[in-house]
Write a protein that holds these residues in place. Structure first.
Motif, PDB file in Angstrom:
ATOM      1  N   HIS A  62      14.758  62.735 -67.817  1.00  0.00           N
ATOM      2  CA  HIS A  62      13.300  62.787 -67.733  1.00  0.00           C
ATOM      3  C   HIS A  62      12.654  62.306 -69.009  1.00  0.00           C
ATOM      4  CE1 HIS A  62      12.285  64.881 -63.901  1.00  0.00           C
ATOM      5  NE2 HIS A  62      13.586  64.696 -63.860  1.00  0.00           N
ATOM      6  N   GLY A  63      13.293  62.660 -70.147  1.00  0.00           N
ATOM      7  CA  GLY A  63      12.786  62.188 -71.428  1.00  0.00           C
ATOM      8  C   GLY A  63      12.748  60.669 -71.440  1.00  0.00           C
ATOM      9  N   ILE A  64      13.829  60.052 -70.974  1.00  0.00           N
ATOM     10  CA  ILE A  64      13.920  58.586 -70.984  1.00  0.00           C
ATOM     11  C   ILE A  64      12.888  57.987 -70.026  1.00  0.00           C
ATOM     12  CG2 ILE A  64      15.417  56.627 -70.398  1.00  0.00           C
ATOM     13  CD1 ILE A  64      17.763  58.500 -71.343  1.00  0.00           C
ATOM     14  N   LEU A  65      12.813  58.576 -68.827  1.00  0.00           N
ATOM     15  CA  LEU A  65      11.864  58.040 -67.837  1.00  0.00           C
ATOM     16  C   LEU A  65      10.428  58.131 -68.356  1.00  0.00           C
ATOM     17  CD1 LEU A  65      13.359  59.410 -64.506  1.00  0.00           C
ATOM     18  CD2 LEU A  65      13.092  57.013 -65.145  1.00  0.00           C
ATOM     19  N   ARG A  66      10.104  59.256 -69.005  1.00  0.00           N
ATOM     20  CA  ARG A  66       8.749  59.400 -69.548  1.00  0.00           C
ATOM     21  C   ARG A  66       8.497  58.372 -70.640  1.00  0.00           C
ATOM     22  NH1 ARG A  66       6.026  64.124 -69.750  1.00  0.00           N
ATOM     23  NH2 ARG A  66       4.374  62.777 -70.514  1.00  0.00           N
ATOM     24  N   THR A  67       9.548  58.174 -71.499  1.00  0.00           N
ATOM     25  CA  THR A  67       9.402  57.206 -72.591  1.00  0.00           C
ATOM     26  C   THR A  67       9.165  55.811 -72.030  1.00  0.00           C
ATOM     27  OG1 THR A  67      11.058  58.541 -73.673  1.00  0.00           O
ATOM     28  CG2 THR A  67      10.472  56.521 -74.779  1.00  0.00           C
ATOM     29  N   LEU A  68       9.831  55.538 -70.904  1.00  0.00           N
ATOM     30  CA  LEU A  68       9.691  54.202 -70.307  1.00  0.00           C
ATOM     31  C   LEU A  68       8.365  54.046 -69.568  1.00  0.00           C
ATOM     32  CD1 LEU A  68      13.305  53.631 -68.961  1.00  0.00           C
ATOM     33  CD2 LEU A  68      12.238  52.627 -70.981  1.00  0.00           C
ATOM     34  N   GLY A  69       7.609  55.110 -69.525  1.00  0.00           N
ATOM     35  CA  GLY A  69       6.269  54.975 -68.956  1.00  0.00           C
ATOM     36  C   GLY A  69       6.085  55.607 -67.595  1.00  0.00           C
ATOM     37  N   ALA A  70       7.080  56.363 -67.122  1.00  0.00           N
ATOM     38  CA  ALA A  70       6.917  57.026 -65.817  1.00  0.00           C
ATOM     39  C   ALA A  70       5.871  58.124 -65.949  1.00  0.00           C
ATOM     40  CB  ALA A  70       8.245  57.614 -65.368  1.00  0.00           C
ATOM     41  N   GLY A  71       4.904  58.141 -65.034  1.00  0.00           N
ATOM     42  CA  GLY A  71       3.831  59.131 -65.101  1.00  0.00           C
ATOM     43  C   GLY A  71       4.320  60.485 -64.597  1.00  0.00           C
ATOM     44  N   ARG A  72       3.577  61.524 -64.996  1.00  0.00           N
ATOM     45  CA  ARG A  72       3.950  62.872 -64.552  1.00  0.00           C
ATOM     46  C   ARG A  72       3.952  62.977 -63.033  1.00  0.00           C
ATOM     47  NH1 ARG A  72       0.686  66.891 -68.647  1.00  0.00           N
ATOM     48  NH2 ARG A  72       1.654  66.116 -70.536  1.00  0.00           N
ATOM     49  N   ARG A  73       2.916  62.332 -62.434  1.00  0.00           N
ATOM     50  CA  ARG A  73       2.800  62.431 -60.970  1.00  0.00           C
ATOM     51  C   ARG A  73       4.026  61.822 -60.284  1.00  0.00           C
ATOM     52  NH1 ARG A  73      -2.704  60.715 -58.124  1.00  0.00           N
ATOM     53  NH2 ARG A  73      -3.413  62.461 -59.367  1.00  0.00           N
ATOM     54  N   ALA A  74       4.463  60.663 -60.798  1.00  0.00           N
ATOM     55  CA  ALA A  74       5.630  59.998 -60.198  1.00  0.00           C
ATOM     56  C   ALA A  74       6.873  60.859 -60.361  1.00  0.00           C
ATOM     57  CB  ALA A  74       5.844  58.639 -60.858  1.00  0.00           C
ATOM     58  N   LEU A  75       7.028  61.447 -61.560  1.00  0.00           N
ATOM     59  CA  LEU A  75       8.218  62.278 -61.787  1.00  0.00           C
ATOM     60  C   LEU A  75       8.193  63.528 -60.910  1.00  0.00           C
ATOM     61  CD1 LEU A  75       8.874  62.142 -65.625  1.00  0.00           C
ATOM     62  CD2 LEU A  75      10.174  61.121 -63.784  1.00  0.00           C
ATOM     63  N   LEU A  76       7.010  64.155 -60.834  1.00  0.00           N
ATOM     64  CA  LEU A  76       6.899  65.336 -59.972  1.00  0.00           C
ATOM     65  C   LEU A  76       7.181  64.973 -58.520  1.00  0.00           C
ATOM     66  CD1 LEU A  76       3.868  67.490 -61.147  1.00  0.00           C
ATOM     67  CD2 LEU A  76       6.262  68.152 -60.963  1.00  0.00           C
ATOM     68  N   GLY A  77       6.667  63.815 -58.111  1.00  0.00           N
ATOM     69  CA  GLY A  77       6.900  63.341 -56.741  1.00  0.00           C
ATOM     70  C   GLY A  77       8.381  63.147 -56.486  1.00  0.00           C
ATOM     71  N   SER A  78       9.074  62.534 -57.454  1.00  0.00           N
ATOM     72  CA  SER A  78      10.509  62.279 -57.246  1.00  0.00           C
ATOM     73  C   SER A  78      11.281  63.592 -57.200  1.00  0.00           C
ATOM     74  CB  SER A  78      11.058  61.356 -58.340  1.00  0.00           C
ATOM     75  OG  SER A  78      11.280  62.079 -59.523  1.00  0.00           O
ATOM     76  N   LEU A  79      10.849  64.553 -58.025  1.00  0.00           N
ATOM     77  CA  LEU A  79      11.512  65.874 -57.997  1.00  0.00           C
ATOM     78  C   LEU A  79      11.289  66.544 -56.648  1.00  0.00           C
ATOM     79  CD1 LEU A  79      10.663  67.360 -61.503  1.00  0.00           C
ATOM     80  CD2 LEU A  79      12.921  66.894 -60.573  1.00  0.00           C
ATOM     81  N   ALA A  80      10.023  66.470 -56.171  1.00  0.00           N
ATOM     82  CA  ALA A  80       9.709  67.086 -54.880  1.00  0.00           C
ATOM     83  C   ALA A  80      10.548  66.453 -53.785  1.00  0.00           C
ATOM     84  CB  ALA A  80       8.221  66.945 -54.584  1.00  0.00           C
ATOM     85  N   VAL A  81      10.675  65.089 -53.816  1.00  0.00           N
ATOM     86  CA  VAL A  81      11.482  64.401 -52.796  1.00  0.00           C
ATOM     87  C   VAL A  81      12.930  64.854 -52.899  1.00  0.00           C
ATOM     88  CG1 VAL A  81      12.468  62.154 -52.193  1.00  0.00           C
ATOM     89  CG2 VAL A  81      10.007  62.377 -52.555  1.00  0.00           C
ATOM     90  N   GLU A  82      13.458  64.867 -54.116  1.00  0.00           N
ATOM     91  CA  GLU A  82      14.871  65.206 -54.291  1.00  0.00           C
ATOM     92  C   GLU A  82      15.169  66.621 -53.795  1.00  0.00           C
ATOM     93  OE1 GLU A  82      16.260  64.924 -58.310  1.00  0.00           O
ATOM     94  OE2 GLU A  82      18.113  65.985 -57.792  1.00  0.00           O
ATOM     95  N   PHE A  83      14.351  67.587 -54.243  1.00  0.00           N
ATOM     96  CA  PHE A  83      14.624  68.972 -53.849  1.00  0.00           C
ATOM     97  C   PHE A  83      14.329  69.203 -52.370  1.00  0.00           C
ATOM     98  CE2 PHE A  83      14.504  69.878 -58.447  1.00  0.00           C
ATOM     99  CZ  PHE A  83      15.672  70.614 -58.537  1.00  0.00           C
TER     100      PHE A  83
END
Lengths: 229, 829
Positions: free
Chosen positions: B735-756
């Motif tokens: 997540h640290g890397i994805l955020r550094t690369l510019g992934a937004g919180r919404r996208a990360l939360l969305g991917s977590l929601a999809v995964e879980f």
């Protein structure tokens, strides 16, 4: 075969390390010879992937060679099993790693105490406190690694390596994760402590300026060591 | 010493750092569940047995055809036990309107030792419970005897050479159920009056009982003392001997409780496995460093084993304490359900709890621990060396062995243990294979999707081992919840339905063949529909194959009793609805040649097998036939049932009486006097009291099982928490890397929601399949109950799981998403 090792703390004779990988065999070290005397500081330079860390692992008995012999503190490592090698290292060998390798669940003081406890050293607490004082971190004794800066973590690692008063210190890119100023401070500390304890130092680095401060410099190239002027 | 010193320091530091919370919580919960059930079942089983004791009016009875050995009552007294004597025989009583054959029971004043007698002061008067038997000079009579002889309260009654006064109308004897088919009306008198009647001589046929009651341990001690001293033709009776339907209900309650414990154990075991896995992952670097610093492998292994051992011991003791508190709460909540106080809990469950904690830890945590022995010190220099893995076979074998040991120990029932173990191991292997397949499908889908879906699905596919652990963890957690639903909603309801509101509460016996049709017509006129009457023929088993049946040949007291008395035989074309043929085949029709069908339990007791030739002595001659089927009978249905049924060709010609059972609602009690008047020879038997007792056992059992499943629920939640935690570490750096690369919180939360959510969906799907399969196996194979598929369970299982895990997983990982990336990366390193 008997090798006179009165002043020699670490010695490699005809050392070879060959790995079998998915893309075929790979020779990392070949017919490598090295002798380190007590109290001597030796720097090993080389490009990334040249086999410096592999050599360090073999000299410290962390890994087994495919060819040749390694002697540590007068004992031939090949004669020992892994537990025997661990006992040989215990109290005689100190390590300083590039990424510090402190135990995250232990405080600075407890990290320094660990090797002393493992060897059952009497007065371990006093020695740990002395070591902390020597690296200037008495005030941060009860801090956990995550609460310390990179330089402070490396100072704790140096205190941990020196507290048992080892015969030889192995350092793997000790400044690799630090900025230039901090790196310099760390090297000063490492060399001072080595001097105080009389330990030999075998340091792997790619920084020529750091290497210059050692008694001897060796270049790793094509699996062999060549002396540098 | 070094090992101990390091162990204690590390354990203290583990605790401070929170590394072992999850493992400790899983262990505490396992032991708490085991001990709560242990303490509680210990108390409840003792209470149930005690209430079952009412059926023999004592905790234990010594029954003999002659007076019990002198000194046995004294021996009971020495052990602090109460005793009373009862003597039963047949005689004739004389009244002004004639004589009547009756069954007399002469009892001590302290009779009954368990349960209460209930009497009426006039025929239609209210019932009241009384503390003891009739005082000297009085007899208490069954109502039908007063009707038959036209007697009133206070009338004198001639009994042998003495005359006694009617002091009460006997409406309920706790141990009447012991012989409900007794044809003669019953009379209760004081044993002190017996000598004056002159009825009992040494040659008189009578059944003597020495009733004993008291402390559980003392009863067990008396039993151990009495068994080797039992004279011939003497038997020890226990509450479960009294009526099979009661024993059957208690047995099922006990099975349900053990099952609930086992499910908790399995689920909590999974949490322990996940938590140990995580703990070991965290220790690998530390071990590599310590090895570098010179710690030999054996010292480190000793340190880790001591650490786990101490943790196990402390957690087990805390678990025992929680278990004890848990059962106190339950006992307090259920206080009104038990007429008597629950006996205090014994300390035995503590040993069981600690041992269970240690065995669980050994089975689930030691294999991952063994990985630590294989950590090379070189890892301190080279992180790329990866993590050593314990061999899968060893991991499974250790967990399987520990489970087998615990299941056999807990269940004390090899059939249940074996089926459960096979089911669990089969489930585990299937689960792993299915998850692997599903994860691969998720990986392929990821390539065809974009945005949060791509990130989420790829996250699942990228870590197959992690995904297997996680989805298996979620699956087991959801399975625990669904099993709770299956057992709560389906199995327990089915069990309660075995004794529906309209279960027969009256038996009509001694119906003469000529009365069968008129009686059926009478009941039909009264609105009871078509009533089936079953023929009943008395017969004594005299030979099995060529071997003559001698009571002395049967060491089992129950078997001895069975062969000394006459069987109630019947004949039929088809098996009754609550009978199930479990071996052999039922005869094709009424014309089938002579043969017998025997109830499974009685066949086992008497050693009768399929093909054996049975010979009964019926009405002065022999009847003979082979056993061609064995039946399982649902005794707690309260329908008329028989141990031995024959083909009509074998018994239809014999003199028979008929029997039936039916449900009489309380507001129709006036029917019985009318029925007795129309059919004077028919004897109505009211089994409402026994029915009530059995129903009470079932209701209490259901409540107890539901409570125990609360532990399973907690274990299920814990295992799901462990599943989420297991992946948390791996996500930090990512997540640290994805955020550094510019992934937004919404996208990360969305991917977590999809995964879980997808993980929850898969886990829910698998858990629903296994919950239904487990429910079916348990119902049909273990409890002999019908099981229907439950479509709502699938909907709740699949979508509920997707929602629950999607939400819980996203919330648990939310801090990773909102934390500044540099901080996350630093922590990950």
């Amino acid at each position: 075969m008997s090798v006179p090792m009165a002043q020699t703390v670490s010695k490699a004779i005809g050392l070879g390390k060959h790995l079998n990988g998915p893309a075929g065999g790979l020779t990392i070290l070949e017919q490598l010879d090295l002798e380190v005397q007590a109290g001597e500081a030796v720097a090993i330079l080389g490009a990334s992937g040249s086999g410096k860390s592999t050599l360090l692992g073999l000299l410290a008995g962390l890994d087994e060679a495919t060819k040749g012999e390694v002697w540590l503190c007068g004992q031939r490592i090949g004669d020992l099993d892994e537990d025997g090698r661990a006992e040989l290292r215990s109290g005689r060998v100190g390590f300083v790693f590039q990424n510090f390798q402190l135990l995250p669940t232990l405080t600075a003081r407890e990290n320094i105490l660990l090797p002393l406890e493992l060897t059952g050293t009497p007065g371990a607490a006093r020695r740990a406190a002395d070591a902390l004082e020597r690296v200037g971190l008495t005030a941060r004794a009860d801090h956990y690694p995550r609460q310390l800066s990179g330089g402070e973590q490396q100072r704790v690692a140096i205190a941990r390596a020196c507290a048992p008063r080892p015969a030889v210190l192995f350092a793997d890119e000790p400044t690799g994760n630090l900025d230039q100023v901090t790196g310099k401070q760390i090297v000063d500390l490492l060399l001072d402590l080595r001097h105080d304890t009389g330990a030999a130092l075998v340091m792997v680095t790619h920084d020529p300026r750091l290497a210059e401060r050692c008694d001897r410099r060796l270049q790793m190239d094509g699996g062999r060591l060549e002396p540098l002027a | 010493m070094t090992a101990w010193r390091i162990t204690l320091r590390l354990l203290r530091r583990d605790w401070r750092s929170g590394e072992i919370y999850l493992l400790a919580a899983a262990l505490v919960l396992t032991v708490a569940a085991i001990t709560a059930v242990g303490f509680f079942t210990d108390r409840v089983e003792r209470t149930m047995a005690r209430q079952g004791s009412e059926l023999i009016a004592a905790d234990l009875a010594i029954q003999a055809s002659s007076a019990p050995p002198a000194g046995w009552a004294d021996e009971a007294g020495r052990r602090g036990l109460a005793s009373a004597r009862a003597l039963e025989f047949r005689s004739v009583i004389l009244a002004e309107e004639g004589a009547r054959l009756v069954q007399i029971r002469a009892v001590d004043p302290q009779y009954p030792l368990r349960g209460r007698l209930r009497v009426r002061d006039r025929l239609e008067g209210p019932e009241r419970a009384v503390a003891g038997g009739p005082p000297a000079g009085e007899v208490w009579l069954e109502p039908r005897l007063l009707r038959l002889l036209g007697l009133q309260m206070g009338d004198p009654l001639g009994l042998g050479e003495s005359e006694l006064r009617i002091g009460a109308i006997l409406s309920h004897e706790p141990d009447q159920g012991g012989n409900p088919f007794n044809l003669a009306p019953r009379v209760l008198m004081n044993r002190a009056d017996l000598a004056a009647t002159g009825l009992i001589t040494p040659a008189a046929r009578a059944t003597h009982r020495l009733l004993i009651a008291g402390d559980w341990e003392a009863i067990a001690g008396f039993r151990r003392w009495a068994e080797p001293r039992l004279p011939p033709n003497t038997a020890i009776l226990e509450p479960s001997d009294a009526r099979p339907e009661f024993a059957s209900a208690v047995d099922r309650a006990s099975r349900f409780l053990h099952l609930a414990t086992l499910v908790t154990l399995l689920v909590a075991g999974s949490a322990i496995a996940l938590a140990s896995h995580r703990l070991v992952e965290h220790q690998i670097d530390a071990v590599a460093i310590m090895r570098c610093l010179g710690a030999p492998r054996h010292l480190l292994m000793r340190v880790f084993i001591l650490r786990l051992g101490l943790l196990g011991l402390v957690a087990s003791l805390v678990g025992c304490l929680l278990g004890w508190i848990g059962q106190l709460g339950l006992a307090a909540a259920l206080a009104d359900w038990f007429r008597a106080d629950l006996p205090p809990a014994s300390l035995a469950p503590i040993t069981v709890g600690v041992a269970t904690g240690m065995v669980t830890l050994l089975g689930f945590a030691v294999p991952p621990l063994l990985q630590l022995g294989r950590v090379t010190p070189l890892r301190a220099l080279r992180r790329d060396l990866g993590t050593p893995r314990a061999p899968a076979a060893l991991t499974l074998a250790a967990a399987g062995l520990a489970l087998a040991l615990l299941i056999v120990w807990q269940a004390n029932d090899f059939a249940l243990a074996w089926k459960l173990l096979a089911g669990v191991l089969g489930t585990l292997v299937t689960l792993i294979l299915l998850v692997l397949g599903l994860v691969r499908i998720a990986g392929r889908l990821a390539a065809r999707t974009r945005g949060v879906w791509r990130l989420g699905l790829a996250a699942l596919a990228r870590r197959p081992t992690g995904a297997i652990l996680q989805i298996a963890g979620f699956g087991i957690g959801i399975l625990a919840l669904l099993l709770l639903a299956v057992v709560r909603v389906d199995l327990l309801r089915t069990w309660q339905e075995t004794l529906p509101e309209g279960a027969p509460n009256y038996f009509l016996i001694n119906v003469q063949p000529r009365e069968v049709e008129p009686l059926a017509a009478f009941l039909s006129e009264q609105g009871f529909g078509e009533t089936e009457l079953f023929p009943m023929i008395r017969g004594r088993l005299i030979r099995v194959n060529a071997r003559a049946v001698q009571p002395a040949d049967y060491p089992d007291p129950r078997a001895e009793r069975l062969v000394t008395r006459e069987f109630n035989l019947s004949y039929a074309d088809t098996p009754q609805i609550d009978n199930r043929v479990v071996a052999g085949t039922w005869w094709p029709d009424a014309e089938a040649p002579p043969q017998f069908s025997v109830e499974q339990g009685v066949a086992e007791t008497l050693g009768i097998e399929l093909g054996d030739l049975l010979t009964f002595w019926v009405s002065g001659h022999e009847v003979q036939g082979p056993v061609t089927s064995l039946r399982e009978v649902q005794w707690d249905s309260f329908n008329v049932n028989f141990f031995v049924t024959a083909t009509p060709s074998l018994l239809a010609g014999e003199a028979a009486t008929f029997i039936t059972s039916f449900y009489l609602p309380p507001d129709r009690s006036g029917l019985i006097p009318e029925l007795v008047r129309r059919f004077p020879s028919v004897t109505p038997l009211d089994v409402d009291a026994i029915l009530g007792q059995v129903r009470e056992v079932i209701d209490r059992g259901v409540l107890a099982v539901e409570y125990v499943f609360l532990f399973t629920l907690a274990a299920g939640l814990l295992v799901m928490h462990a599943g989420i935690q297991a992946s948390l570490e791996e996500r930090k750096a990512e997540h640290g890397i994805l955020r550094t690369l510019g992934a937004g919180r919404r996208a990360l939360l969305g991917s977590l929601a999809v995964e879980f959510t997808v993980a929850g969906l898969l886990a829910g799907l698998l858990a629903s399949c296994f919950a239904e399969a487990t429910g079916w196996v348990l119902a049909e194979q273990l409890f002999g109950l019908e099981f229907d598929l439950n479509p709502s369970l699938w909907a709740v299982g699949v979508f509920g799981s997707a929602f629950l895990i999607g939400l819980a997983g996203t919330l648990a990982t939310y801090p990773l998403v909102i934390r500044p990336p540099l901080q996350t990366l630093r922590r990950a390193n």
